[in-house]
Design a protein around this motif. Sequence first.
Motif, PDB file in Angstrom:
ATOM      1  N   ILE A   1       0.821  -1.214   0.000  1.00  0.00           N
ATOM      2  CA  ILE A   1       0.000   0.000   0.000  1.00  0.00           C
ATOM      3  C   ILE A   1       0.856   1.267   0.000  1.00  0.00           C
ATOM      4  O   ILE A   1       1.904   1.341   0.632  1.00  0.00           O
ATOM      5  CB  ILE A   1      -1.013   0.028   1.167  1.00  0.00           C
ATOM      6  N   GLN A   2       0.375   2.233  -0.750  1.00  0.00           N
ATOM      7  CA  GLN A   2       0.946   3.577  -0.764  1.00  0.00           C
ATOM      8  C   GLN A   2       0.177   4.468   0.210  1.00  0.00           C
ATOM      9  O   GLN A   2       0.726   5.341   0.852  1.00  0.00           O
ATOM     10  CB  GLN A   2       0.853   4.164  -2.179  1.00  0.00           C
ATOM     11  N   LYS A   3      -1.121   4.176   0.289  1.00  0.00           N
ATOM     12  CA  LYS A   3      -1.986   4.983   1.154  1.00  0.00           C
ATOM     13  C   LYS A   3      -3.166   4.135   1.605  1.00  0.00           C
ATOM     14  O   LYS A   3      -3.610   3.241   0.875  1.00  0.00           O
ATOM     15  CB  LYS A   3      -2.496   6.216   0.401  1.00  0.00           C
ATOM     16  N   ILE A   4      -3.655   4.419   2.813  1.00  0.00           N
ATOM     17  CA  ILE A   4      -4.882   3.803   3.292  1.00  0.00           C
ATOM     18  C   ILE A   4      -5.857   4.911   3.647  1.00  0.00           C
ATOM     19  O   ILE A   4      -5.477   5.910   4.278  1.00  0.00           O
ATOM     20  CB  ILE A   4      -4.632   2.852   4.492  1.00  0.00           C
ATOM     21  N   ILE A   5      -7.097   4.771   3.196  1.00  0.00           N
ATOM     22  CA  ILE A   5      -8.156   5.736   3.496  1.00  0.00           C
ATOM     23  C   ILE A   5      -9.111   5.059   4.462  1.00  0.00           C
ATOM     24  O   ILE A   5      -9.635   3.979   4.174  1.00  0.00           O
ATOM     25  CB  ILE A   5      -8.882   6.180   2.216  1.00  0.00           C
ATOM     26  N   ILE A   6      -9.348   5.682   5.595  1.00  0.00           N
ATOM     27  CA  ILE A   6     -10.041   4.992   6.683  1.00  0.00           C
ATOM     28  C   ILE A   6     -10.873   5.962   7.506  1.00  0.00           C
ATOM     29  O   ILE A   6     -10.554   7.143   7.589  1.00  0.00           O
ATOM     30  CB  ILE A   6      -8.994   4.259   7.572  1.00  0.00           C
ATOM     31  N   GLY A   7     -11.936   5.471   8.107  1.00  0.00           N
ATOM     32  CA  GLY A   7     -12.768   6.298   8.980  1.00  0.00           C
ATOM     33  C   GLY A   7     -12.028   6.671  10.261  1.00  0.00           C
ATOM     34  O   GLY A   7     -11.181   5.907  10.745  1.00  0.00           O
ATOM     35  N   TYR A   8     -12.345   7.822  10.822  1.00  0.00           N
ATOM     36  CA  TYR A   8     -11.659   8.335  12.008  1.00  0.00           C
ATOM     37  C   TYR A   8     -11.770   7.385  13.206  1.00  0.00           C
ATOM     38  O   TYR A   8     -10.915   7.366  14.088  1.00  0.00           O
ATOM     39  CB  TYR A   8     -12.236   9.701  12.403  1.00  0.00           C
ATOM     40  N   ASP A   9     -12.839   6.566  13.241  1.00  0.00           N
ATOM     41  CA  ASP A   9     -13.105   5.717  14.403  1.00  0.00           C
ATOM     42  C   ASP A   9     -12.753   4.252  14.155  1.00  0.00           C
ATOM     43  O   ASP A   9     -13.148   3.373  14.916  1.00  0.00           O
ATOM     44  CB  ASP A   9     -14.571   5.824  14.816  1.00  0.00           C
ATOM     45  N   HIS A  10     -11.999   3.988  13.091  1.00  0.00           N
ATOM     46  CA  HIS A  10     -11.677   2.595  12.758  1.00  0.00           C
ATOM     47  C   HIS A  10     -10.732   1.990  13.798  1.00  0.00           C
ATOM     48  O   HIS A  10      -9.760   2.612  14.212  1.00  0.00           O
ATOM     49  CB  HIS A  10     -11.024   2.516  11.376  1.00  0.00           C
ATOM     50  N   ARG A  11     -11.049   0.757  14.196  1.00  0.00           N
ATOM     51  CA  ARG A  11     -10.183   0.021  15.116  1.00  0.00           C
ATOM     52  C   ARG A  11      -9.831  -1.317  14.484  1.00  0.00           C
ATOM     53  O   ARG A  11     -10.618  -1.882  13.732  1.00  0.00           O
ATOM     54  CB  ARG A  11     -10.876  -0.190  16.465  1.00  0.00           C
ATOM     55  N   PHE A  12      -8.619  -1.814  14.784  1.00  0.00           N
ATOM     56  CA  PHE A  12      -8.164  -3.028  14.108  1.00  0.00           C
ATOM     57  C   PHE A  12      -7.178  -3.777  15.001  1.00  0.00           C
ATOM     58  O   PHE A  12      -6.769  -3.309  16.065  1.00  0.00           O
ATOM     59  CB  PHE A  12      -7.525  -2.676  12.761  1.00  0.00           C
ATOM     60  N   GLY A  13      -6.789  -4.983  14.512  1.00  0.00           N
ATOM     61  CA  GLY A  13      -5.874  -5.815  15.275  1.00  0.00           C
ATOM     62  C   GLY A  13      -6.614  -6.644  16.314  1.00  0.00           C
ATOM     63  O   GLY A  13      -7.821  -6.509  16.511  1.00  0.00           O
ATOM     64  N   ARG A  14      -5.875  -7.532  16.974  1.00  0.00           N
ATOM     65  CA  ARG A  14      -6.473  -8.431  17.966  1.00  0.00           C
ATOM     66  C   ARG A  14      -7.270  -7.645  19.005  1.00  0.00           C
ATOM     67  O   ARG A  14      -6.795  -6.659  19.559  1.00  0.00           O
ATOM     68  CB  ARG A  14      -5.368  -9.237  18.652  1.00  0.00           C
TER      69      ARG A  14
END
Length: 309
Positions: free
Chosen positions: A116-129
């Motif tokens: 990836i060069q860039k990721i576009i994501i919502g301000y409230d996004h959560r990820f990972g375990r």
Amino acid sequence: MKIFHSINDFSSNKKTILTLGTFDGVHIGHKKILEKLIQKTKKEDYESLVLTFFPHPRMVLQEHSDIKLLNTIDEKIALLEQIGIENLVIHPFDETFSRLTAEEFVKNVLVDRFHIQKIIIGYDHRFGRNRTANIDDLIAFGKEYSFEVEQISVQEINDISVSSTKIRTALLEGNMDLANECLGYEYFLTGIIVKGKQLGRTINFPTANIKIEENYKLIPQNGVYIVKSTINQKTVFGMMNIGFNPTVDGQNQTIEVHYFDFDEDLYNQKIRVSLLHRIRSEQKFESFILLKEQLEKDKKTATEYLKKI
């Protein structure tokens, strides 16, 4: 659009600009993010990439979840392709994948696999375990691994004020006007036409019975709806009943469409039915004569509605 059914299947010679999520409904809020993704890729020599998951994470992580989805996988693919996405990865979501740490996900998936060069994501996004990482963590990873992070701001999201949950609630209440406004298109059901009891023919209201194979697809509240389909490249309008046919003591929910000014054999065809407006709740009638009288009224109501659109 190129479709990959696993992260491990993806390959491209170009760097990508990515967004990820379940995108259930591909509604107007999702489209804002997806259109921004496409605009960014057009400016640079990158490819657009959407990462989504199936089953829905709630189906896997919440043992007793009975969540119904706005789109089947095939419907979601069609909607994303219509928007102009170049690459779609539908990754099988399971407990093993859910246990990836945030850094493992970023390094092994976003960087090493997707370039990836860039990721576009919502301000409230959560990820990972356990969804412990947030947008600030992602920005830090971006600095470490040399990719940009672009947030969709709270203001942009609130300007739309749409969520898949809000649309599901509207559909379960039979509020087609609100659901369709939030979706940006008419909610639709896709299924195979099968033989029913053919009772409609006896009162001059023959119906096509639709069998939806995906048990996770959300069926709107029981009742009578004004609908349309494209059959043999022509738009055909009609009315649809979702319910249990209480007049004949039906035991199972059925979905039956009566098309106006149409008399062709549709058996075994796959068909899409778009729901325009809900007329009324399902009712039990004391006789077929009373049922037919009500159906005539429904048809008149539908015809008047269609004149206005």
